[in-house]
Design a protein around this motif. Structure first.
Motif, PDB file in Angstrom:
ATOM      1  N   ILE A 220     -30.838   5.488 -53.236  1.00 52.47           N
ATOM      2  CA  ILE A 220     -30.953   6.534 -54.249  1.00 52.47           C
ATOM      3  C   ILE A 220     -31.660   7.755 -53.662  1.00 52.47           C
ATOM      4  CG2 ILE A 220     -31.877   7.141 -56.513  1.00 52.47           C
ATOM      5  CD1 ILE A 220     -31.747   4.246 -57.303  1.00 52.47           C
ATOM      6  N   GLU A 221     -31.085   8.907 -53.859  1.00 57.22           N
ATOM      7  CA  GLU A 221     -31.709  10.160 -53.440  1.00 57.22           C
ATOM      8  C   GLU A 221     -32.564  10.669 -54.601  1.00 57.22           C
ATOM      9  OE1 GLU A 221     -30.462  14.606 -51.807  1.00 57.22           O
ATOM     10  OE2 GLU A 221     -28.932  13.057 -52.149  1.00 57.22           O
ATOM     11  N   MET A 222     -33.835  10.921 -54.340  1.00 54.81           N
ATOM     12  CA  MET A 222     -34.762  11.314 -55.388  1.00 54.81           C
ATOM     13  C   MET A 222     -35.475  12.618 -55.043  1.00 54.81           C
ATOM     14  SD  MET A 222     -36.619   7.742 -56.449  1.00 54.81           S
ATOM     15  CE  MET A 222     -35.703   6.259 -56.804  1.00 54.81           C
ATOM     16  N   ILE A 223     -36.044  13.258 -56.069  1.00 53.05           N
ATOM     17  CA  ILE A 223     -36.812  14.483 -55.918  1.00 53.05           C
ATOM     18  C   ILE A 223     -38.283  14.186 -56.200  1.00 53.05           C
ATOM     19  CG2 ILE A 223     -37.221  16.798 -56.841  1.00 53.05           C
ATOM     20  CD1 ILE A 223     -34.281  16.978 -57.491  1.00 53.05           C
ATOM     21  N   ASP A 224     -39.141  14.632 -55.300  1.00 57.46           N
ATOM     22  CA  ASP A 224     -40.581  14.506 -55.502  1.00 57.46           C
ATOM     23  C   ASP A 224     -41.039  15.652 -56.396  1.00 57.46           C
ATOM     24  OD1 ASP A 224     -43.291  14.164 -55.448  1.00 57.46           O
ATOM     25  OD2 ASP A 224     -43.473  14.141 -53.258  1.00 57.46           O
ATOM     26  N   ALA A 225     -41.597  15.321 -57.560  1.00 63.82           N
ATOM     27  CA  ALA A 225     -42.028  16.342 -58.513  1.00 63.82           C
ATOM     28  C   ALA A 225     -43.118  17.240 -57.932  1.00 63.82           C
ATOM     29  CB  ALA A 225     -42.507  15.683 -59.799  1.00 63.82           C
ATOM     30  N   GLN A 235     -33.128  20.827 -51.472  1.00 66.81           N
ATOM     31  CA  GLN A 235     -32.652  19.453 -51.575  1.00 66.81           C
ATOM     32  C   GLN A 235     -31.498  19.345 -52.570  1.00 66.81           C
ATOM     33  OE1 GLN A 235     -35.678  16.601 -52.648  1.00 66.81           O
ATOM     34  NE2 GLN A 235     -34.237  14.885 -52.738  1.00 66.81           N
ATOM     35  N   CYS A 236     -31.620  20.024 -53.716  1.00 63.49           N
ATOM     36  CA  CYS A 236     -30.555  19.961 -54.725  1.00 63.49           C
ATOM     37  C   CYS A 236     -29.264  20.591 -54.219  1.00 63.49           C
ATOM     38  CB  CYS A 236     -31.009  20.656 -56.002  1.00 63.49           C
ATOM     39  SG  CYS A 236     -32.227  19.720 -56.949  1.00 63.49           S
ATOM     40  N   LEU A 237     -29.390  21.717 -53.498  1.00 61.74           N
ATOM     41  CA  LEU A 237     -28.204  22.378 -52.976  1.00 61.74           C
ATOM     42  C   LEU A 237     -27.539  21.573 -51.869  1.00 61.74           C
ATOM     43  CD1 LEU A 237     -29.461  26.082 -52.870  1.00 61.74           C
ATOM     44  CD2 LEU A 237     -27.763  25.111 -54.423  1.00 61.74           C
ATOM     45  N   ALA A 238     -28.346  20.864 -51.081  1.00 63.97           N
ATOM     46  CA  ALA A 238     -27.801  20.067 -49.981  1.00 63.97           C
ATOM     47  C   ALA A 238     -27.231  18.743 -50.451  1.00 63.97           C
ATOM     48  CB  ALA A 238     -28.881  19.823 -48.925  1.00 63.97           C
ATOM     49  N   SER A 239     -27.649  18.270 -51.632  1.00 65.94           N
ATOM     50  CA  SER A 239     -27.206  16.967 -52.127  1.00 65.94           C
ATOM     51  C   SER A 239     -25.763  17.040 -52.620  1.00 65.94           C
ATOM     52  CB  SER A 239     -28.112  16.507 -53.267  1.00 65.94           C
ATOM     53  OG  SER A 239     -27.623  15.299 -53.830  1.00 65.94           O
ATOM     54  N   ARG A 240     -25.042  15.937 -52.475  1.00 65.85           N
ATOM     55  CA  ARG A 240     -23.679  15.859 -52.994  1.00 65.85           C
ATOM     56  C   ARG A 240     -23.648  15.278 -54.406  1.00 65.85           C
ATOM     57  NH1 ARG A 240     -21.314  10.688 -51.882  1.00 65.85           N
ATOM     58  NH2 ARG A 240     -22.725   9.295 -50.761  1.00 65.85           N
ATOM     59  N   PRO A 245     -32.853  11.668 -59.779  1.00 58.29           N
ATOM     60  CA  PRO A 245     -34.097  11.231 -60.426  1.00 58.29           C
ATOM     61  C   PRO A 245     -35.302  11.972 -59.850  1.00 58.29           C
ATOM     62  CG  PRO A 245     -32.785   9.357 -59.660  1.00 58.29           C
ATOM     63  CD  PRO A 245     -32.200  10.583 -59.034  1.00 58.29           C
ATOM     64  N   VAL A 246     -36.283  12.209 -60.701  1.00 53.92           N
ATOM     65  CA  VAL A 246     -37.509  12.888 -60.292  1.00 53.92           C
ATOM     66  C   VAL A 246     -38.660  11.893 -60.410  1.00 53.92           C
ATOM     67  CG1 VAL A 246     -39.072  14.816 -60.738  1.00 53.92           C
ATOM     68  CG2 VAL A 246     -36.608  15.076 -61.138  1.00 53.92           C
ATOM     69  N   TYR A 247     -39.453  11.756 -59.333  1.00 48.85           N
ATOM     70  CA  TYR A 247     -40.575  10.829 -59.336  1.00 48.85           C
ATOM     71  C   TYR A 247     -41.854  11.551 -58.941  1.00 48.85           C
ATOM     72  CZ  TYR A 247     -40.669  10.758 -54.212  1.00 48.85           C
ATOM     73  OH  TYR A 247     -40.794  11.126 -52.895  1.00 48.85           O
TER      74      TYR A 247
END
Length: 433
Positions: A220-225, A235-240, A245-247
């Motif tokens: 799972i690809e996640m975002i560090d809040a 990260q969002c632009l590079a993600s497919r 999810p944000v943690y």
């Protein structure tokens, strides 16, 4: 031979025997047609207004009562015809008439009362069923008291031997009947593999759970809040993926799920809104645009989860185990792919489900590939009861985490570990024995 016996009574007896043979053919053919007829086809005809198909469905709703009435009628006419033939031929041939009557009636009943009508009925099951069903309803009503007594006696005798009858048991076997028909159609060439996989995938949704097809938490690809707004945007632009999810602090601590479009709207309001200020981007709060996370247990069936997705108008859920720990995530697309196969878009990595066979006869398989996908791709039948992935199957059968190069043989296949990273089997060589 006494020709003086060829009086009116003799010919009336012969006529009665012929009539009874016709009735025997009717009962035999009706039984075969009604038991062989497809209820699906009868239902389709009934929906189009066929009263005969409606009657046939009503008759076959209680197979035990139907068969009891038909067998009762068939036995009555067969025994009566045999008795009349014996009486008539005894008058004509004396004591030898019994043997002659036995031979003649056996031949007549076998040909005209059994084989002929049943052969025709099984070749035209639905057509015969719709014609005879209204008459059979009358027969069932006439014989109902006797059939009820006989059925009670039969059930009592079976109960003495520990056999329990379930008149509604055929409904429970409906799914197995459909699965068998699809498999038979595929083996006969009437149903293509692609169509078979789609039909079987749709039927399997009620039996499979989300933990069998979910994306594991390690993938799972996640975002560090707590990451900087610039890092989050990059990260969002590079993600497919469009939903991430944000943690905070720990990947187990999921605070929300951000949609790329919602994040874009927030950035647009900061940079192009009435109070636009490029410096305001530094104040971007990712949790402000994140949706509330949707958690589901890993025991949820795919059919139930698909209905929940449609009901909630969401496509994304996080899967947790019985202790509340994160196991993975599942999307509506994952469930649909179980029916229609891989759904790829312009951001997806090119699928690698097509396996090529090496010169030594081995197929190189990713350890994370699910057993179901491997079976569907190669038309194999590896069991997936104890493990979801090919690597999990090898570990389960080996009762250990094998080292690279180790080989095992089970379920008619040879598995050799071709790659291992830490405690994870990454690649396997698989060869049918």
């Amino acid at each position: 031979m006494d020709f003086s016996s060829l009086d009116t009574s003799f010919w009336l007896t012969c006529a009665a025997i012929v009539a009874l043979l016709v009735m025997s053919a009717f009962f035999s053919g009706s039984e075969t047609a009604l038991t062989a007829a497809s209820r699906g086809k009868l239902r389709a005809q009934a929906d189009k207004g066929s009263t005969g198909a409606t009657s046939a469905l009503k008759v076959t709703d209680d197979n035990e009562r139907m068969i009891g009435a038909l067998l009762l009628g068939n036995n009555v006419v067969n025994i009566t015809s045999a008795a009349l033939a014996t009486a008539a031929l005894t008058r004509l041939f004396g004591d030898s008439g019994v043997a002659i009557a036995t031979f003649v009636m056996t031949l007549l009943v076998l040909i005209f009362g059994e084989v002929l009508p049943k052969t025709y009925a099984i070749s035209n099951a639905e057509a015969v069923s719709t014609r005879v069903a209204p008459l059979i309803l009358i027969v069932i009503r006439v014989f109902s008291p006797i059939v009820t007594v006989v059925r009670a006696a039969v059930r009592g005798i079976l109960r003495l031997f520990g056999v329990k009858t379930d008149p509604d048991g055929h409904m429970l076997a409906l799914r197995e009947e459909i699965v068998g028909a699809i498999a038979l159609g595929h083996s006969g060439g009437a149903v293509e593999k692609e169509h078979r996989d789609r039909l079987m995938g749709a039927l399997d949704l009620t039996d499979r759970t989300v933990d069998e097809i979910m994306r594991h938490r390690s993938q799972i690809e996640m975002i560090d809040a707590d990451a900087s707004p610039d890092a989050i945007l990059t990260q969002c632009l590079a993600s497919r993926h469009t939903r991430l999810p944000v943690y905070r602090e720990s990947p187990e601590n999921i605070l929300g799920v951000v949609h790329a479009k919602d994040l874009l709207r927030e950035v647009d309001s900061l940079l192009r809104g009435p109070e636009a200020d490029p410096a305001a981007l530094a104040d971007l709060d990712i949790l402000k645009v994140a949706m509330k996370p949707y958690f589901i247990p890993d025991t949820t069936t795919l059919d139930e989860q698909m209905r929940e997705f449609l009901k909630r108008r969401t496509h994304f859920a996080l899967v947790v185990d019985e202790y509340g720990a994160l196991e993975g995530l599942i999307t509506l697309e994952d469930i649909l792919e179980e029916i229609v196969g891989d759904i790829a878009d312009e951001f997806d990595i090119a699928p690698t489900t097509v396996l090529k066979r090496a010169a030594d006869g081995d197929y190189l398989v990713e350890g994370s590939m699910t057993i179901r996908d491997l079976n569907r791709t190669m038309d194999w039948s590896l069991p997936d009861d104890e493990a979801n992935t090919v690597a999990g199957l090898v570990i389960h059968e080996a009762q250990m985490i094998p080292n690279e190069g180790q080989a095992f043989s089970f379920h008619g296949f040879r598995f050799q570990v071709a790659g291992r990273q830490d405690n994870r089997i990454t690649k396997l060589k698989v060869r049918p024995l």
